[in-house]
Design an enzyme around this catalytic site. Sequence first.
Site, short mmCIF file in Angstrom:
data_model
loop_
_atom_site.label_atom_id
_atom_site.label_comp_id
_atom_site.label_asym_id
_atom_site.label_seq_id
_atom_site.Cartn_x
_atom_site.Cartn_y
_atom_site.Cartn_z
N HIS A 133 0.88 -1.17 0.00
CA HIS A 133 0.00 0.00 0.00
C HIS A 133 0.92 1.23 0.00
O HIS A 133 2.01 1.19 0.58
CB HIS A 133 -0.82 -0.05 1.29
CG HIS A 133 -1.91 0.97 1.40
ND1 HIS A 133 -1.67 2.28 1.75
CD2 HIS A 133 -3.26 0.87 1.24
CE1 HIS A 133 -2.83 2.93 1.78
NE2 HIS A 133 -3.80 2.11 1.48
N ASP A 139 3.20 -4.74 7.95
CA ASP A 139 1.96 -3.98 7.90
C ASP A 139 0.81 -4.99 7.93
O ASP A 139 0.54 -5.66 6.93
CB ASP A 139 1.96 -3.14 6.61
CG ASP A 139 0.62 -2.46 6.35
OD1 ASP A 139 -0.32 -2.66 7.15
OD2 ASP A 139 0.52 -1.74 5.34
N GLN A 165 -4.38 -5.53 6.80
CA GLN A 165 -5.35 -6.43 6.16
C GLN A 165 -5.29 -7.84 6.72
O GLN A 165 -5.97 -8.74 6.21
CB GLN A 165 -5.09 -6.47 4.63
CG GLN A 165 -5.23 -5.15 3.93
CD GLN A 165 -6.66 -4.63 3.94
OE1 GLN A 165 -7.62 -5.34 4.22
NE2 GLN A 165 -6.81 -3.34 3.63
N LYS A 167 -10.27 -1.25 10.42
CA LYS A 167 -10.32 -2.39 9.51
C LYS A 167 -10.61 -3.68 10.26
O LYS A 167 -10.77 -4.74 9.65
CB LYS A 167 -9.01 -2.51 8.73
CG LYS A 167 -8.80 -1.36 7.74
CD LYS A 167 -7.58 -1.60 6.89
CE LYS A 167 -7.08 -0.35 6.21
NZ LYS A 167 -7.90 0.03 5.03
N CYS A 198 -4.61 2.33 -3.89
CA CYS A 198 -3.38 2.83 -3.25
C CYS A 198 -2.24 1.85 -3.40
O CYS A 198 -1.40 1.70 -2.50
CB CYS A 198 -3.59 3.13 -1.77
SG CYS A 198 -4.81 4.39 -1.45
C1 LIG Z 1 -2.22 -2.81 3.64
C2 LIG Z 1 -2.59 -1.46 4.16
N1 LIG Z 1 -1.69 -0.72 4.81
C3 LIG Z 1 -1.98 0.49 5.29
C4 LIG Z 1 -3.21 1.06 5.14
C5 LIG Z 1 -3.48 2.43 5.68
O1 LIG Z 1 -4.35 2.34 6.76
P1 LIG Z 1 -4.91 3.68 7.44
O2 LIG Z 1 -5.52 4.49 6.34
O3 LIG Z 1 -5.93 3.17 8.42
O4 LIG Z 1 -3.77 4.37 8.09
C6 LIG Z 1 -4.19 0.34 4.46
C7 LIG Z 1 -5.52 0.93 4.23
O5 LIG Z 1 -6.14 0.80 3.20
C8 LIG Z 1 -3.87 -0.95 3.96
O6 LIG Z 1 -4.78 -1.67 3.31
#
Ligand SMILES: Cc1ncc(COP(=O)(O)O)c(C=O)c1O
Lengths: 409, 138
Positions: A126, A203, A206, A229, A367
């Site tokens: 992301h 990270d 997900q 999430k 993204c």
């Molecule tokens: C894999 C991953 N990392 C990071 C994020 C960013 O999360 P946040 O917008 O809650 O900071 C997302 C959100 O779509 C994501 O899917």
Amino acid sequence: MKNTTGFNIASIREDFPILRSKVNGKQLVYFDNAATTQTPKVVIDAIVSYYSTLNANIHRGVHSLSQKATEAYEGARKKIQKHLNAKNSSEIIFTSGSTHSINLVANGFIDLLKSGDEIIVSYLEHHSNIVPWQMLCEKTDAIMKVIPMNQDGELIFSEYEKLLSNKTRVVFVNHVSNALGTINPVKEIISKAHEFGAAVLIDGAQALPHFEVDVKDLDVDFYVGSAHKFYGPTGVGILYGKEKWLNKLPPYQGGGEMIDEVTFEKTTYAKLPNKFEAGTPNISGVIASGIAIDYINNIGLKTILKYENALLKYATEKLLEIDGIKIYGNTDNKTSVISFNLGNIHHYDIGSIIDNEGIAVRTGHHCAQPIMDYYKIPGTIRLSLSFYNTKEEIDSLISAIILAKKMLS
Amino acid sequence: MTIDQIQNEIISEFDMFNDWTEKYEYIIDLGKSLPVINDAFKTSDNTIKGCQSKVWLYAEYINNKLIFTADSDAIITKGIVAILIRVFSNQSPKDIVDAKTDFIEKIGLKQHLSQTRANGLSSMIKQIKLYAVGYLNK
Ligand SMILES: Cc1ncc(COP(=O)(O)O)c(C=O)c1O
């Protein structure tokens, strides 16, 4: 839907008030769970209850209300610690989201890296796990290397091994790709990196909604996630960090809460976790996130995963019956995410048509532009399923896609 | 026809539709008949930002009037651009600058357009008006 997985879908759906709403005059079908999950009533109630009975600033007052609020807030930290199987609750830092957590860590490494050091990212990230590290590279002249992916949407492990060297300082990879659903072999990635003394940030934005994560077993150095999430409120993020690493990193923001002593000459910083929690945090959100963890644990992540995998299988089969569907990310090891396109039709046209039928999916690059560039497409339609979704909803989606296909070709 | 007349004509056309599918089918048909921009003008300068799909818009100034051509990689977007071109193309810069744009709400498009798309639509109108402003004093 037949109840084959040990929980009652009708009563689960009752837990989520928003699922009863109508969109464009149609019953809402919510398939955008990878962007944010819906909130069960117990979590909403926790926020209301906090402001109705508990609202006070934490860690500050001697008065009873402040102490109660502090206990509830620290109680949530213990819940997360237990949920992730972290050694100490001081290794759990509350932030505003995965993005904030990653920035906190990447920023901390400014002091720890020097020109020529290397950091490794994956192709499947992301943007929020790319950009903060690029900023780090700009500030330190460190070099970023990228683990390539294959057609099935998997990382190529042998290529990763080639990138590692004794110049490698940090590796940052997602546990699950938000765009494709691929579950990455993070345990192996971590142990390989450790052979070279590199730190690893995973990270888990997900991953946390779908399966159990054990930071001790993974031996991970940093693990991040977002409460919104995993059925919690927006504006709450988690950063797990091994104590030794959190002690090495400098504070990210200065302010109240994070100090030990302040004079104009010098300030000494508070111990973990307060060192990284400057200012008044999102107290109600953190408490409600703890309730969200209770909620999913009550159902059981194993039960959730089993049900979601059955839905994934059903949706994949139904979609593939439509002529022209191409699914991106075909690994066996994935969460309940399906990224697809239909013939040469633009993803946005499909998204607009099915939105009129009340169906919420995500369209675009999610993204994760490098993945789209890899497949040479502008974007996909992404279906991301949760345990409150049903086969009947998937049938509605299939009808809507068939309608879209008819209208658009 | 004046911009106002064209807008009223479009509003009455859209009034005939009973449900969103008919409306969208019409937009899709319009998309297929859009006067397509010459590929040479599909440059990043002529790209409109703020749309989820790619949109190119090009303007030529001929006989005191602005002639717009455009394209998009998404057919619904193309249809919407076609409506905008029907309204604003072949008009004087001053008339374009002065034109109202509430016909979009009147044809019930806004309610069916997602927020991101609606933003794209505003970006397109803004770009059309910007072109017109550029030619105002020529
Ligand atoms: C894999 C991953 N990392 C990071 C994020 C960013 O999360 P946040 O917008 O809650 O900071 C997302 C959100 O779509 C994501 O899917």
